[in-house]
Design a protein around this motif. Structure first.
Motif, PDB file in Angstrom:
ATOM      1  N   GLU A  97      40.478  43.656  31.183  1.00 60.00           N
ATOM      2  CA  GLU A  97      42.212  42.875  30.691  1.00 60.00           C
ATOM      3  C   GLU A  97      42.843  43.428  32.138  1.00 60.00           C
ATOM      4  O   GLU A  97      43.441  42.390  32.006  1.00 60.00           O
ATOM      5  CB  GLU A  97      42.399  44.535  30.587  1.00 60.00           C
ATOM      6  CG  GLU A  97      42.180  44.786  28.658  1.00 60.00           C
ATOM      7  CD  GLU A  97      42.286  46.007  28.209  1.00 60.00           C
ATOM      8  OE1 GLU A  97      43.514  47.210  28.570  1.00 60.00           O
ATOM      9  OE2 GLU A  97      41.369  46.998  27.357  1.00 60.00           O
ATOM     10  N   ALA A  98      42.124  43.868  33.081  1.00 59.48           N
ATOM     11  CA  ALA A  98      43.115  43.360  34.623  1.00 59.48           C
ATOM     12  C   ALA A  98      42.769  42.064  34.725  1.00 59.48           C
ATOM     13  O   ALA A  98      43.401  41.097  35.724  1.00 59.48           O
ATOM     14  CB  ALA A  98      41.969  44.530  35.608  1.00 59.48           C
ATOM     15  N   ALA A  99      41.602  41.338  34.492  1.00 64.96           N
ATOM     16  CA  ALA A  99      41.238  39.638  35.417  1.00 64.96           C
ATOM     17  C   ALA A  99      42.134  39.045  33.723  1.00 64.96           C
ATOM     18  O   ALA A  99      42.624  38.032  34.758  1.00 64.96           O
ATOM     19  CB  ALA A  99      39.663  39.345  34.553  1.00 64.96           C
ATOM     20  N   GLU A 100      42.421  39.865  32.798  1.00 65.32           N
ATOM     21  CA  GLU A 100      43.241  38.649  31.850  1.00 65.32           C
ATOM     22  C   GLU A 100      45.037  38.640  32.554  1.00 65.32           C
ATOM     23  O   GLU A 100      45.627  37.979  31.773  1.00 65.32           O
ATOM     24  CB  GLU A 100      43.126  39.249  30.195  1.00 65.32           C
ATOM     25  CG  GLU A 100      41.798  38.632  29.909  1.00 65.32           C
ATOM     26  CD  GLU A 100      41.435  39.517  28.454  1.00 65.32           C
ATOM     27  OE1 GLU A 100      41.495  38.712  27.561  1.00 65.32           O
ATOM     28  OE2 GLU A 100      42.341  39.974  28.099  1.00 65.32           O
ATOM     29  N   MET A 105      39.413  36.091  40.836  1.00 63.67           N
ATOM     30  CA  MET A 105      39.223  37.850  40.822  1.00 63.67           C
ATOM     31  C   MET A 105      38.614  37.989  41.786  1.00 63.67           C
ATOM     32  O   MET A 105      37.644  37.769  41.795  1.00 63.67           O
ATOM     33  CB  MET A 105      39.838  38.665  39.593  1.00 63.67           C
ATOM     34  CG  MET A 105      39.665  39.851  39.655  1.00 63.67           C
ATOM     35  SD  MET A 105      38.959  40.378  37.925  1.00 63.67           S
ATOM     36  CE  MET A 105      39.535  42.258  38.004  1.00 63.67           C
ATOM     37  N   ARG A 106      39.248  39.241  42.558  1.00 62.47           N
ATOM     38  CA  ARG A 106      37.714  39.935  43.736  1.00 62.47           C
ATOM     39  C   ARG A 106      37.486  41.038  42.687  1.00 62.47           C
ATOM     40  O   ARG A 106      39.160  41.867  42.206  1.00 62.47           O
ATOM     41  CB  ARG A 106      38.358  40.002  44.940  1.00 62.47           C
ATOM     42  CG  ARG A 106      38.303  38.684  45.370  1.00 62.47           C
ATOM     43  CD  ARG A 106      38.818  38.404  46.817  1.00 62.47           C
ATOM     44  NE  ARG A 106      40.222  39.165  47.306  1.00 62.47           N
ATOM     45  CZ  ARG A 106      40.820  39.186  48.257  1.00 62.47           C
ATOM     46  NH1 ARG A 106      39.551  39.996  48.992  1.00 62.47           N
ATOM     47  NH2 ARG A 106      42.175  40.050  48.002  1.00 62.47           N
ATOM     48  N   LEU A 107      36.022  42.064  42.623  1.00 56.97           N
ATOM     49  CA  LEU A 107      36.350  43.235  42.915  1.00 56.97           C
ATOM     50  C   LEU A 107      35.747  44.485  43.459  1.00 56.97           C
ATOM     51  O   LEU A 107      35.258  43.919  45.062  1.00 56.97           O
ATOM     52  CB  LEU A 107      34.812  42.819  41.977  1.00 56.97           C
ATOM     53  CG  LEU A 107      34.090  43.064  40.365  1.00 56.97           C
ATOM     54  CD1 LEU A 107      33.927  43.382  39.618  1.00 56.97           C
ATOM     55  CD2 LEU A 107      36.191  44.027  39.721  1.00 56.97           C
ATOM     56  N   PHE A 108      36.540  45.063  44.364  1.00 53.06           N
ATOM     57  CA  PHE A 108      35.978  46.268  44.695  1.00 53.06           C
ATOM     58  C   PHE A 108      35.564  47.795  44.253  1.00 53.06           C
ATOM     59  O   PHE A 108      35.400  47.725  43.072  1.00 53.06           O
ATOM     60  CB  PHE A 108      37.364  46.641  45.343  1.00 53.06           C
ATOM     61  CG  PHE A 108      38.319  45.764  46.682  1.00 53.06           C
ATOM     62  CD1 PHE A 108      37.802  44.710  46.672  1.00 53.06           C
ATOM     63  CD2 PHE A 108      39.566  46.032  47.057  1.00 53.06           C
ATOM     64  CE1 PHE A 108      38.431  43.395  47.872  1.00 53.06           C
ATOM     65  CE2 PHE A 108      40.679  45.305  47.874  1.00 53.06           C
ATOM     66  CZ  PHE A 108      39.830  43.859  48.208  1.00 53.06           C
ATOM     67  N   VAL A 155      28.727  41.268  44.907  1.00 51.20           N
ATOM     68  CA  VAL A 155      30.190  41.079  43.458  1.00 51.20           C
ATOM     69  C   VAL A 155      31.418  41.506  44.390  1.00 51.20           C
ATOM     70  O   VAL A 155      32.098  41.526  43.688  1.00 51.20           O
ATOM     71  CB  VAL A 155      29.984  40.893  42.211  1.00 51.20           C
ATOM     72  CG1 VAL A 155      28.832  40.044  41.733  1.00 51.20           C
ATOM     73  CG2 VAL A 155      28.987  42.574  42.112  1.00 51.20           C
ATOM     74  N   ILE A 156      30.800  42.501  45.222  1.00 48.94           N
ATOM     75  CA  ILE A 156      31.352  43.728  45.812  1.00 48.94           C
ATOM     76  C   ILE A 156      32.243  42.907  47.253  1.00 48.94           C
ATOM     77  O   ILE A 156      31.264  42.822  47.646  1.00 48.94           O
ATOM     78  CB  ILE A 156      30.985  45.111  45.998  1.00 48.94           C
ATOM     79  CG1 ILE A 156      30.569  45.574  44.466  1.00 48.94           C
ATOM     80  CG2 ILE A 156      31.870  45.857  46.759  1.00 48.94           C
ATOM     81  CD1 ILE A 156      31.907  45.821  43.566  1.00 48.94           C
ATOM     82  N   THR A 157      33.247  42.705  47.407  1.00 50.75           N
ATOM     83  CA  THR A 157      34.020  42.015  48.602  1.00 50.75           C
ATOM     84  C   THR A 157      35.160  43.627  49.534  1.00 50.75           C
ATOM     85  O   THR A 157      35.545  42.718  50.438  1.00 50.75           O
ATOM     86  CB  THR A 157      34.603  40.676  48.553  1.00 50.75           C
ATOM     87  OG1 THR A 157      35.351  40.709  47.035  1.00 50.75           O
ATOM     88  CG2 THR A 157      33.496  39.686  47.989  1.00 50.75           C
ATOM     89  N   GLN A 200      44.796  40.838  41.033  1.00 46.88           N
ATOM     90  CA  GLN A 200      44.070  39.863  41.922  1.00 46.88           C
ATOM     91  C   GLN A 200      42.517  40.398  42.491  1.00 46.88           C
ATOM     92  O   GLN A 200      42.010  39.680  42.654  1.00 46.88           O
ATOM     93  CB  GLN A 200      44.614  39.568  43.983  1.00 46.88           C
ATOM     94  CG  GLN A 200      45.899  38.482  43.272  1.00 46.88           C
ATOM     95  CD  GLN A 200      47.531  39.279  43.552  1.00 46.88           C
ATOM     96  OE1 GLN A 200      47.411  40.209  43.593  1.00 46.88           O
ATOM     97  NE2 GLN A 200      48.004  38.025  43.678  1.00 46.88           N
ATOM     98  N   ILE A 201      42.418  41.916  41.996  1.00 49.79           N
ATOM     99  CA  ILE A 201      41.607  42.320  42.341  1.00 49.79           C
ATOM    100  C   ILE A 201      41.557  44.122  41.474  1.00 49.79           C
ATOM    101  O   ILE A 201      42.784  44.312  41.335  1.00 49.79           O
ATOM    102  CB  ILE A 201      41.911  43.092  43.791  1.00 49.79           C
ATOM    103  CG1 ILE A 201      41.753  42.136  45.243  1.00 49.79           C
ATOM    104  CG2 ILE A 201      40.012  44.475  44.659  1.00 49.79           C
ATOM    105  CD1 ILE A 201      42.728  43.127  46.604  1.00 49.79           C
ATOM    106  N   ALA A 202      40.589  44.139  40.682  1.00 55.33           N
ATOM    107  CA  ALA A 202      40.308  45.944  40.332  1.00 55.33           C
ATOM    108  C   ALA A 202      39.302  46.558  41.435  1.00 55.33           C
ATOM    109  O   ALA A 202      37.979  45.895  41.889  1.00 55.33           O
ATOM    110  CB  ALA A 202      39.493  45.130  39.308  1.00 55.33           C
TER     111      ALA A 202
END
Ligand code: E4P
Length: 222
Positions: free
Chosen positions: A176-179, A1-4, A21-23, A183-185
């Motif tokens: 919850e998004a990761a679970e 998972m990626r974080l924006f 951590v921010i891509t 792909q991204i939150a």
């Protein structure tokens, strides 16, 4: 998972990227307006130069030709820019045209599985279901994320679209998004700050230092 990061604030974006951590970044007209009366192109270009990955920024037109014209312009601003197109009927057609021109689209303001499906079939690189706004009207925003993930997973050969869980309001949404397999939150800066905090971590750090200094002496470091 990626974080924006879901912001147009340069300081916050710099900090998020520095943390490692921010891509990517997502903006929208409301977020850009929060930064005052800025030069839109200049601001987006600055964000694109800081962020290693995709930076989504939105068109303002609502008709197909207007959206396509604005998107073509935005696409020239930076290599990593992605154009946000709203999940309207006109948006589907604009997305299709832009995808044919290899312009990356983030199909935004998605509130149903059907909207996400049409965005994906039209060729959007990303679809953004808005979790918090669905929760706000008494629906279950994260259920939509789960549904989209499940359906897209069934068609790996034809659907390459990635899901960005958007309108994230609190750290529990990120979990919850990761679970759910998003792909991204894309998270507001304040949520990013909340994600790392835990009172037991703060208590633990203080206790370790207290114990160390009790024996080794005040101010004694490594
Ligand atoms: C996502 O791309 C949007 O910019 C954003 O997540 C909207 O969130 P909001 O519902 O908190 O405005």
């Amino acid at each position: 998972m990626r974080l924006f990061l879901d912001t147009a604030n340069i300081d916050h974006i710099r900090h998020g990227v520095k943390l490692g951590v921010i891509t990517g970044v997502t903006t929208n007209p409301s977020l850009v307006s929060k930064e005052g009366k800025v030069d839109y192109k200049h601001l987006v270009q600055e964000i694109c130069s800081i962020v290693p990955g995709p930076v989504s920024t939105e068109v303002l037109s609502q008709d197909v030709s207007g959206m396509v014209a604005e998107a073509r312009q935005i696409a020239t601003w930076a290599e990593n820019v992605v154009v946000k197109i709203p999940a309207s009927l006109e948006g589907v057609e604009a997305t299709h045209q832009l995808a044919k021109e290899n312009i990356k689209v983030n199909f935004t303001l998605c509130f149903s599985l059907n909207q996400a499906l049409l965005g994906a079939l039209a060729g959007a690189a990303f679809v953004s279901p808005f979790v918090g706004r669905l929760d706000d009207i008494g629906e279950h925003g994260m259920r939509l994320v789960k549904e989209i993930v499940e359906v897209f997973k069934k068609y790996p050969d034809s659907i390459k679209t990635q899901l960005i869980a958007a309108s994230i309001r609190h750290p529990q949404h990120c979990i919850e998004a990761a679970e759910a397999g998003a792909q991204i939150a894309t998270v507001p800066y304040q949520v990013l700050m909340q994600m790392i905090r835990h009172p037991l971590t703060d208590i633990g750090i203080s206790r370790f230092l207290e114990d160390w200094h009790k024996v080794m002496g005040e101010g004694k470091s490594i």
